[in-house]
Design a protein around this motif. Structure first.
Motif, PDB file in Angstrom:
ATOM      1  N   ALA A  28       0.836  -1.204   0.000  1.00  0.00           N
ATOM      2  CA  ALA A  28       0.000   0.000   0.000  1.00  0.00           C
ATOM      3  C   ALA A  28       0.868   1.250   0.000  1.00  0.00           C
ATOM      4  O   ALA A  28       0.541   2.247  -0.658  1.00  0.00           O
ATOM      5  CB  ALA A  28      -0.935  -0.002   1.210  1.00  0.00           C
ATOM      6  N   GLY A  29       1.973   1.211   0.739  1.00  0.00           N
ATOM      7  CA  GLY A  29       2.891   2.344   0.732  1.00  0.00           C
ATOM      8  C   GLY A  29       3.487   2.587  -0.641  1.00  0.00           C
ATOM      9  O   GLY A  29       3.631   3.739  -1.073  1.00  0.00           O
ATOM     10  N   LEU A  30       3.811   1.512  -1.344  1.00  0.00           N
ATOM     11  CA  LEU A  30       4.356   1.658  -2.697  1.00  0.00           C
ATOM     12  C   LEU A  30       3.311   2.222  -3.653  1.00  0.00           C
ATOM     13  O   LEU A  30       3.619   3.069  -4.499  1.00  0.00           O
ATOM     14  CB  LEU A  30       4.850   0.304  -3.211  1.00  0.00           C
ATOM     15  N   VAL A  31       2.065   1.746  -3.522  1.00  0.00           N
ATOM     16  CA  VAL A  31       0.995   2.272  -4.381  1.00  0.00           C
ATOM     17  C   VAL A  31       0.798   3.761  -4.109  1.00  0.00           C
ATOM     18  O   VAL A  31       0.660   4.560  -5.050  1.00  0.00           O
ATOM     19  CB  VAL A  31      -0.320   1.496  -4.151  1.00  0.00           C
ATOM     20  N   ALA A  32       0.782   4.145  -2.837  1.00  0.00           N
ATOM     21  CA  ALA A  32       0.604   5.559  -2.488  1.00  0.00           C
ATOM     22  C   ALA A  32       1.732   6.406  -3.066  1.00  0.00           C
ATOM     23  O   ALA A  32       1.499   7.513  -3.588  1.00  0.00           O
ATOM     24  CB  ALA A  32       0.540   5.721  -0.970  1.00  0.00           C
ATOM     25  N   GLU A  33       2.962   5.892  -3.007  1.00  0.00           N
ATOM     26  CA  GLU A  33       4.105   6.621  -3.576  1.00  0.00           C
ATOM     27  C   GLU A  33       3.950   6.749  -5.088  1.00  0.00           C
ATOM     28  O   GLU A  33       4.263   7.810  -5.670  1.00  0.00           O
ATOM     29  CB  GLU A  33       5.407   5.891  -3.255  1.00  0.00           C
ATOM     30  N   ALA A  34       3.512   5.669  -5.731  1.00  0.00           N
ATOM     31  CA  ALA A  34       3.354   5.697  -7.182  1.00  0.00           C
ATOM     32  C   ALA A  34       2.264   6.679  -7.597  1.00  0.00           C
ATOM     33  O   ALA A  34       2.387   7.375  -8.618  1.00  0.00           O
ATOM     34  CB  ALA A  34       3.038   4.297  -7.699  1.00  0.00           C
ATOM     35  N   VAL A  35       1.189   6.748  -6.818  1.00  0.00           N
ATOM     36  CA  VAL A  35       0.120   7.710  -7.101  1.00  0.00           C
ATOM     37  C   VAL A  35       0.657   9.129  -6.953  1.00  0.00           C
ATOM     38  O   VAL A  35       0.424   9.995  -7.808  1.00  0.00           O
ATOM     39  CB  VAL A  35      -1.078   7.476  -6.161  1.00  0.00           C
ATOM     40  N   GLU A  36       1.379   9.374  -5.863  1.00  0.00           N
ATOM     41  CA  GLU A  36       1.916  10.715  -5.618  1.00  0.00           C
ATOM     42  C   GLU A  36       2.905  11.130  -6.700  1.00  0.00           C
ATOM     43  O   GLU A  36       2.985  12.305  -7.076  1.00  0.00           O
ATOM     44  CB  GLU A  36       2.602  10.750  -4.250  1.00  0.00           C
ATOM     45  N   ALA A  37       3.653  10.150  -7.221  1.00  0.00           N
ATOM     46  CA  ALA A  37       4.644  10.451  -8.262  1.00  0.00           C
ATOM     47  C   ALA A  37       4.016  10.552  -9.649  1.00  0.00           C
ATOM     48  O   ALA A  37       4.718  10.831 -10.623  1.00  0.00           O
ATOM     49  CB  ALA A  37       5.729   9.377  -8.263  1.00  0.00           C
ATOM     50  N   GLY A  38       2.718  10.305  -9.747  1.00  0.00           N
ATOM     51  CA  GLY A  38       2.056  10.371 -11.046  1.00  0.00           C
ATOM     52  C   GLY A  38       2.226   9.125 -11.884  1.00  0.00           C
ATOM     53  O   GLY A  38       1.914   9.128 -13.077  1.00  0.00           O
ATOM     54  N   GLU A  39       2.704   8.041 -11.269  1.00  0.00           N
ATOM     55  CA  GLU A  39       2.879   6.788 -12.011  1.00  0.00           C
ATOM     56  C   GLU A  39       1.574   5.998 -12.097  1.00  0.00           C
ATOM     57  O   GLU A  39       1.420   5.160 -12.992  1.00  0.00           O
ATOM     58  CB  GLU A  39       3.933   5.910 -11.325  1.00  0.00           C
ATOM     59  N   LEU A  40       0.674   6.210 -11.136  1.00  0.00           N
ATOM     60  CA  LEU A  40      -0.608   5.516 -11.117  1.00  0.00           C
ATOM     61  C   LEU A  40      -1.727   6.536 -10.968  1.00  0.00           C
ATOM     62  O   LEU A  40      -1.514   7.650 -10.481  1.00  0.00           O
ATOM     63  CB  LEU A  40      -0.665   4.515  -9.953  1.00  0.00           C
ATOM     64  N   HIS A  41      -2.928   6.143 -11.373  1.00  0.00           N
ATOM     65  CA  HIS A  41      -4.079   7.051 -11.353  1.00  0.00           C
ATOM     66  C   HIS A  41      -4.418   7.461  -9.920  1.00  0.00           C
ATOM     67  O   HIS A  41      -4.406   6.626  -9.007  1.00  0.00           O
ATOM     68  CB  HIS A  41      -5.282   6.361 -11.992  1.00  0.00           C
ATOM     69  N   PRO A  42      -4.708   8.732  -9.704  1.00  0.00           N
ATOM     70  CA  PRO A  42      -4.997   9.199  -8.342  1.00  0.00           C
ATOM     71  C   PRO A  42      -6.239   8.593  -7.709  1.00  0.00           C
ATOM     72  O   PRO A  42      -6.413   8.659  -6.495  1.00  0.00           O
ATOM     73  CB  PRO A  42      -5.153  10.723  -8.517  1.00  0.00           C
ATOM     74  N   ASP A  43      -7.127   7.999  -8.505  1.00  0.00           N
ATOM     75  CA  ASP A  43      -8.331   7.382  -7.944  1.00  0.00           C
ATOM     76  C   ASP A  43      -8.072   6.004  -7.335  1.00  0.00           C
ATOM     77  O   ASP A  43      -8.953   5.452  -6.668  1.00  0.00           O
ATOM     78  CB  ASP A  43      -9.408   7.243  -9.026  1.00  0.00           C
TER      79      ASP A  43
END
Length: 201
Positions: free
Chosen positions: A126-141
């Motif tokens: 979950a921490g990695l997903v949150a980082e990826a979202v913050e970095a714009g690598e994954l969709h913010p939703d």
């Protein structure tokens, strides 16, 4: 390697191969080269020894995952690295395999190492997903907790599919599908002033 250590490592191996129900004290003693007296000198019985072995397997898994993530890369690359890590799908997960054992599920002291390990894994992912979202690598939703549970479920479910088929192919397909879904969830490249996606020119 002293007797207690041999008993723990032997129990780790047998739990992975046979599960808790299929692992007898006699089999542990034979593999460890230890007598019954030695076993009960170091451990109160099979459940006590099994918990020690399960906690060792959990610690080994944590150390392996953390070492791989320490190699660097973006959060999305780390998620991909977790999914594509070299595994033997036909043997399954040392820890996850025990969640299918009714005796383990029914006994809180046996279930606890399994429960703790997967709680740790979901939190890490979950921490990695949150980082990826913050970095714009994954969709913010994307919800980090839900996505982490889905990633963990792909790996554990992939083991089940592979073992049922007697072939690692279903596991590899599940991993490729999860990677494709993650990459497809990346936010679109913002358009340039010309209305076309920025091609980095």
């Amino acid at each position: 390697m002293d007797t207690a250590e041999r008993l723990i490592t032997s129990t780790q191996q047998l739990l992975w191969e046979r599960g808790y129900v299929g692992t007898s004290p006699r089999a542990i003693q034979e593999l460890a080269g230890a007598g019954q007296g030695s076993m009960y000198h170091h451990f109160r019985g099979k459940p006590d020894l099994a918990v020690a072995a399960m906690r060792r397997s959990a610690a080994d898994l944590r150390a392996l995952v953390e070492a791989e993530l320490a190699e660097g890369g973006s959060a999305l690359e780390s998620l991909a690295g977790y999914l594509t890590r070299e595994r033997d799908p036909l043997r399954g997960c040392r820890v996850g395999r025990l969640s299918m054992d009714p005796d383990v599920v029914a006994a809180p002291e046996l279930r606890e190492p399994v429960q703790e390990t997967f709680a740790w894994l979901r939190e890490l992912l979950a921490g990695l997903v949150a980082e990826a979202v913050e970095a714009g690598e994954l969709h913010p939703d994307l919800d980090p907790g839900q996505t982490a549970s889905a990633v963990a479920a792909v790996v554990q479910g992939g083991y089940v599919l592979a073992r049922a088929a007697g072939d690692r192919a279903p596991f590899d397909e599940a991993v490729r599908g999860a990677l494709a879904l993650l990459r497809a969830s990346a936010p679109p490249t913002p358009p340039t002033a010309t209305g076309r996606p920025d091609e980095g020119s």
